[in-house]
Design an enzyme around this catalytic site. Structure first.
Site, mmCIF file in Angstrom:
data_model
loop_
_atom_site.group_PDB
_atom_site.id
_atom_site.type_symbol
_atom_site.label_atom_id
_atom_site.label_comp_id
_atom_site.label_asym_id
_atom_site.label_seq_id
_atom_site.Cartn_x
_atom_site.Cartn_y
_atom_site.Cartn_z
ATOM 1 N N ARG A 296 43.426 69.050 73.326
ATOM 2 C CA ARG A 296 44.579 68.545 72.562
ATOM 3 C C ARG A 296 44.147 67.720 71.365
ATOM 4 N NH1 ARG A 296 45.978 68.680 77.838
ATOM 5 N NH2 ARG A 296 45.181 66.576 78.104
ATOM 6 N N GLU B 258 35.422 60.318 88.447
ATOM 7 C CA GLU B 258 35.629 59.714 89.765
ATOM 8 C C GLU B 258 34.801 60.474 90.810
ATOM 9 O OE1 GLU B 258 39.332 58.258 92.546
ATOM 10 O OE2 GLU B 258 39.724 59.508 90.796
HETATM 11 P P1 AMP Z 1 39.170 59.792 79.861
HETATM 12 O O1 AMP Z 1 37.791 60.342 79.668
HETATM 13 O O2 AMP Z 1 39.455 59.335 81.251
HETATM 14 O O3 AMP Z 1 39.497 58.726 78.804
HETATM 15 O O4 AMP Z 1 40.185 60.992 79.647
HETATM 16 C C1 AMP Z 1 40.487 61.442 78.384
HETATM 17 C C2 AMP Z 1 40.792 62.915 78.364
HETATM 18 O O5 AMP Z 1 41.549 63.354 79.476
HETATM 19 C C3 AMP Z 1 41.586 63.240 77.117
HETATM 20 O O6 AMP Z 1 41.020 64.378 76.514
HETATM 21 C C4 AMP Z 1 42.992 63.470 77.618
HETATM 22 O O7 AMP Z 1 43.543 64.604 76.992
HETATM 23 C C5 AMP Z 1 42.871 63.692 79.107
HETATM 24 N N1 AMP Z 1 43.767 62.814 79.884
HETATM 25 C C6 AMP Z 1 43.394 61.791 80.670
HETATM 26 N N2 AMP Z 1 44.438 61.234 81.288
HETATM 27 C C7 AMP Z 1 45.526 61.905 80.855
HETATM 28 C C8 AMP Z 1 46.933 61.806 81.120
HETATM 29 N N3 AMP Z 1 47.448 60.887 81.963
HETATM 30 N N4 AMP Z 1 47.762 62.663 80.488
HETATM 31 C C9 AMP Z 1 47.269 63.588 79.643
HETATM 32 N N5 AMP Z 1 45.957 63.737 79.356
HETATM 33 C C10 AMP Z 1 45.097 62.915 79.960
#
Ligand code: AMP
Length: 173
Positions: free
Chosen positions: A59, A96
């Site tokens: 996205r 995780e």
């Molecule tokens: P993180 O590495 O945990 O910061 O996760 C970021 C990635 O996961 C991004 O590319 C987001 O598109 C996706 N992502 C994580 N949590 C969500 C959520 N609650 N809703 C949509 N996309 C998420």
């Protein structure tokens, strides 16, 4: 005009129980709302001297492409393993359960580039932090992060390099 923040749909328990997925597809489907967020990003970073946006699969590609067009700068794709056809740099980060990896073509950026990392959601910060390390490996200068949403309660920004501006259009909680 509809407040663009109302165009993001919360989808509980997707893709697994306990996750509230932030669905941006209604925002993308709304021309004025989509334009508004790209305009807001460009105001935030228009005078940063940025030369390349590093957009995170998948996205992040959507917002990165529109913003790159708006600013007249290049777009670099940060992808999951096995998608880029030429030599890559890789960075692995902890989830995780298990690990994940992001990759960038090794010639995607130069040491003269000033780079902003773009994604839709900053959650735990692992993906954006690994992307920052990719930019570092290449030796380009990281000048900012642009996120549509930040799930602040997950403290993702604590994983990002200190002193680099983080612009979240919609910080939550
Ligand atoms: P993180 O590495 O945990 O910061 O996760 C970021 C990635 O996961 C991004 O590319 C987001 O598109 C996706 N992502 C994580 N949590 C969500 C959520 N609650 N809703 C949509 N996309 C998420």
């Amino acid at each position: 005009m509809t407040d663009w923040k109302k165009l993001i749909a919360d989808v509980p328990d997707f893709p697994k129980p306990g996750i509230v997925f932030k669905d941006i597809t209604p925002l993308l489907a709304d021309g004025p709302g989509f334009r508004k967020v790209i305009d807001a990003f460009s105001v935030a970073f228009g005078d940063s001297g940025v030369t390349q946006l590093a957009a995170i699969e998948s996205r992040g590609f959507i917002f990165g492409a529109a913003l790159a067009h708006h600013l007249g700068v290049g777009l670099t794709l940060v992808r999951k393993p096995g998608k880029l056809p030429r030599p890559v740099y890789s960075e692995t980060y902890a989830l995780e359960y298990g690990t994940d990896t992001v990759q960038m073509h090794s010639d995607a950026l130069t040491v003269r580039d000033r780079v902003i990392i773009v994604d839709d959601v900053l959650a735990t910060g692992g993906t954006a932090a690994a992307t920052a390390r990719l930019v570092e490996q290449i030796g380009a200068e990281l000048v900012g992060f642009a996120f549509l949403m930040e799930l602040s309660f997950l403290n993702g920004r604590d994983k990002l390099p200190a002193g680099v501006p983080i612009h979240s259009l919609y910080p939550l909680g």
